[in-house]
Design an enzyme around this catalytic site. Sequence first.
Site, mmCIF file in Angstrom:
data_model
loop_
_atom_site.group_PDB
_atom_site.id
_atom_site.type_symbol
_atom_site.label_atom_id
_atom_site.label_comp_id
_atom_site.label_asym_id
_atom_site.label_seq_id
_atom_site.Cartn_x
_atom_site.Cartn_y
_atom_site.Cartn_z
ATOM 1 N N GLY A 48 4.288 -15.841 6.952
ATOM 2 C CA GLY A 48 3.523 -15.309 8.134
ATOM 3 C C GLY A 48 4.605 -14.980 9.123
ATOM 4 O O GLY A 48 5.761 -15.045 9.330
ATOM 5 N N THR A 49 3.980 -14.005 10.312
ATOM 6 C CA THR A 49 4.772 -13.645 11.156
ATOM 7 C C THR A 49 5.529 -14.628 12.090
ATOM 8 O O THR A 49 6.623 -14.423 12.546
ATOM 9 C CB THR A 49 3.967 -12.616 12.226
ATOM 10 O OG1 THR A 49 2.851 -13.660 12.788
ATOM 11 C CG2 THR A 49 3.533 -11.379 11.759
ATOM 12 N N ASP A 85 7.950 -1.518 10.858
ATOM 13 C CA ASP A 85 7.154 -0.387 10.609
ATOM 14 C C ASP A 85 6.118 -0.025 11.565
ATOM 15 O O ASP A 85 5.180 0.721 11.540
ATOM 16 C CB ASP A 85 6.223 -0.931 9.407
ATOM 17 C CG ASP A 85 5.233 -2.500 9.923
ATOM 18 O OD1 ASP A 85 5.605 -2.728 11.006
ATOM 19 O OD2 ASP A 85 4.489 -2.975 8.866
ATOM 20 N N ARG A 126 0.912 -1.258 -0.049
ATOM 21 C CA ARG A 126 -0.033 0.074 -0.021
ATOM 22 C C ARG A 126 0.677 1.281 -0.109
ATOM 23 O O ARG A 126 0.382 2.102 -0.062
ATOM 24 C CB ARG A 126 -0.797 0.040 1.275
ATOM 25 C CG ARG A 126 -2.308 -0.726 0.913
ATOM 26 C CD ARG A 126 -3.090 -0.849 2.157
ATOM 27 N NE ARG A 126 -2.484 -1.920 3.186
ATOM 28 C CZ ARG A 126 -2.926 -2.088 4.500
ATOM 29 N NH1 ARG A 126 -3.773 -1.199 4.685
ATOM 30 N NH2 ARG A 126 -2.358 -2.751 5.330
ATOM 31 N N GLN A 141 14.220 -13.849 5.448
ATOM 32 C CA GLN A 141 13.061 -14.623 4.940
ATOM 33 C C GLN A 141 12.611 -14.552 3.640
ATOM 34 O O GLN A 141 12.198 -13.624 3.014
ATOM 35 C CB GLN A 141 11.851 -14.084 5.958
ATOM 36 C CG GLN A 141 10.665 -14.909 5.804
ATOM 37 C CD GLN A 141 9.342 -14.300 6.313
ATOM 38 O OE1 GLN A 141 9.160 -13.127 6.599
ATOM 39 N NE2 GLN A 141 8.367 -15.118 7.229
HETATM 40 C C1 UD1 Z 1 -0.294 -8.941 13.031
HETATM 41 C C2 UD1 Z 1 -1.141 -9.806 13.932
HETATM 42 C C3 UD1 Z 1 -2.463 -9.269 14.615
HETATM 43 C C4 UD1 Z 1 -1.867 -7.931 14.973
HETATM 44 C C5 UD1 Z 1 -1.258 -7.026 13.833
HETATM 45 C C6 UD1 Z 1 -0.984 -5.510 14.605
HETATM 46 C C7 UD1 Z 1 -0.316 -11.987 13.449
HETATM 47 C C8 UD1 Z 1 -0.636 -13.565 12.932
HETATM 48 N N1 UD1 Z 1 -1.112 -11.144 13.437
HETATM 49 O O1 UD1 Z 1 -1.364 -9.102 11.869
HETATM 50 O O2 UD1 Z 1 -2.712 -9.939 15.620
HETATM 51 O O3 UD1 Z 1 -3.199 -7.103 15.448
HETATM 52 O O4 UD1 Z 1 -0.245 -7.543 13.558
HETATM 53 O O5 UD1 Z 1 -0.612 -4.948 13.225
HETATM 54 O O6 UD1 Z 1 0.763 -12.120 13.981
HETATM 55 N N2 UD1 Z 1 6.228 -9.677 8.303
HETATM 56 C C9 UD1 Z 1 7.205 -10.497 8.294
HETATM 57 N N3 UD1 Z 1 6.903 -11.457 7.309
HETATM 58 C C10 UD1 Z 1 5.949 -12.244 7.279
HETATM 59 C C11 UD1 Z 1 4.650 -11.631 7.614
HETATM 60 C C12 UD1 Z 1 4.748 -10.405 8.500
HETATM 61 O O7 UD1 Z 1 8.278 -9.887 8.265
HETATM 62 O O8 UD1 Z 1 5.999 -13.350 6.471
HETATM 63 C C13 UD1 Z 1 6.244 -8.627 9.092
HETATM 64 C C14 UD1 Z 1 5.404 -7.306 8.341
HETATM 65 O O9 UD1 Z 1 6.273 -6.728 7.541
HETATM 66 C C15 UD1 Z 1 4.770 -6.589 9.159
HETATM 67 C C16 UD1 Z 1 4.592 -7.278 10.230
HETATM 68 O O10 UD1 Z 1 5.560 -8.645 10.370
HETATM 69 O O11 UD1 Z 1 5.550 -5.437 9.378
HETATM 70 C C17 UD1 Z 1 3.016 -7.647 10.631
HETATM 71 O O12 UD1 Z 1 2.931 -8.539 9.375
HETATM 72 P P1 UD1 Z 1 1.157 -8.351 8.849
HETATM 73 O O13 UD1 Z 1 1.051 -9.450 7.913
HETATM 74 O O14 UD1 Z 1 0.821 -6.948 8.709
HETATM 75 O O15 UD1 Z 1 0.260 -8.930 10.158
HETATM 76 P P2 UD1 Z 1 -1.189 -8.364 10.350
HETATM 77 O O16 UD1 Z 1 -2.047 -9.183 9.546
HETATM 78 O O17 UD1 Z 1 -1.298 -7.149 10.204
HETATM 79 CA CA CA Z 2 -0.922 -5.726 8.627
#
Ligand code: UD1
Ligand code: CA
Length: 457
Positions: A78-79, A102, A15, A73
């Site tokens: 996923g986180t 971020d 975005r 990664q």
């Molecule tokens: C996540 C949380 C959610 C929380 C929210 C707050 C999980 C499953 N969910 O959701 O409970 O309310 O954050 O903002 O954790 N990232 C990586 N690698 C990945 C996936 C994500 O580095 O494979 C990083 C992203 O760059 C980002 C952060 O982790 O900075 C959050 O990832 P995102 O996919 O946005 O999580 P949400 O769906 O927002």
């Molecule tokens: Ca997000």
Amino acid sequence: MAVEVIILAAGKGTRMRSSLPKVLHRLAGKPLVAHVIERARNLEADKVHVVIGHGAEQVRDTLGAEQVQWAVQEEQLGTGHAVHQATPAVADDAVALILYGDVPLIRSETLNHLLDLVDEKHMALLTVHMDDPAGYGRIIRDGRGDITAIVEQKDATPEQLAIHEVNTGILAVHAAQLKEWLPQLSSDNAQGEYYLTDIIGMAVQNGVRVRGAQPDYLQEVQGINDRVQLAALERWYQARLAEGLMRSGATLRDPARIDVRGDVETGQDVEIDVNVVLSGRVRIGDRVRIGANVVIVDAEIADGAEILENTVLEDCRVGENCVVGPFARLRPGTELAAGAKVGNFVETKKARVGEGSKINHLSYVGDAELGRNVNVGAGTITCNYDGANKHRTDIGDDVFIGSNSSLVAPLRIGDGATVGAGSTITSEVEDGALGVARGKQRNIPNWKRPLKLKKKD
Ligand code: UD1
Ligand code: CA
């Protein structure tokens, strides 16, 4: 208790609509992820791990100087998967603190409070109450108030969607436990991802209680997904920085019209007019006045100096009670001793200007040293560049340079010397001498100007 920080920064940031990885977009002049690294350092974390993926090379290149452990990664699964990329390098007996590249403005106080809750029997999660919780993971608590699960928006029942307490994503847990639980995560959920949040359920099953803590400000846990959110967070942060300057003794004519993009300190009774931008390391003494539309980058400004409107200073030192501007440009390596004056449309570069010396109008002074009480007339140019090399101009004390002079370097002008206006000086003017180098004036008496020819019709 050793703390190791894991910063997730692998996501794409679709975005932002940008070719720059999201975490390299700047807030207060600094990449988002660099804010997070700095905050981790403030905790005196033993190690800082950064998980990168999208634009990994660019992130590493930009932050090359930072002492961090990189984990890559390759695919964003996923986180939970992201954290798993870093954990092999985390010591078992450390506490792992998960932050996000971020989410730049998390405060050290908040993190310390969170870390205080962690031991072998407890992990800790930062949660927040939101009027509109849409998109966030909802916090499920039991009768004792312990957290038992986090349910993602896409996996939640209507009853769970009505919960306003949400997961910020920031958590702290014993590394040995984290390492045991991460391999057990499954991607069997609505998004097909390995959710970090699922370790909450595993903690509960293993008799580890999950405690919650809250930040003082919602903005601390605000993540940046697009440029609108970036701008909103920048304004909030700038308002706090401006407040800090005011509390330390600076009058800001409009706190909403100053930008601080670096490490800025101001003394007492400083006055700053509107549209001033301060970047890098800036030190401003007592009783300094800064006019409107001034840009200052990496500079030291001593007590009582005045920087007048529309002036640009970069990598320079301004002595006590100097007056600079309006419309002056001090480039890197400029040093003004006490009481010096640099006026309008003057550019300086690698120039040391002695006490009380004046360059008041329309001049270029580069690669030069000026003694005390020198007066540089309007339109004076140091010709420091011969097309291949730069050369120095050395001007003694009490020198008077007449207007519109060209000083062709290398050149020395001795103490007390004078240069006649309009001169092109190419060789040394000794102490006390007058140097004049210009066409001699010749008057032709009774000069008849040409007459306009009559038009024939
Ligand atoms: C996540 C949380 C959610 C929380 C929210 C707050 C999980 C499953 N969910 O959701 O409970 O309310 O954050 O903002 O954790 N990232 C990586 N690698 C990945 C996936 C994500 O580095 O494979 C990083 C992203 O760059 C980002 C952060 O982790 O900075 C959050 O990832 P995102 O996919 O946005 O999580 P949400 O769906 O927002
Ligand atoms: Ca997000």
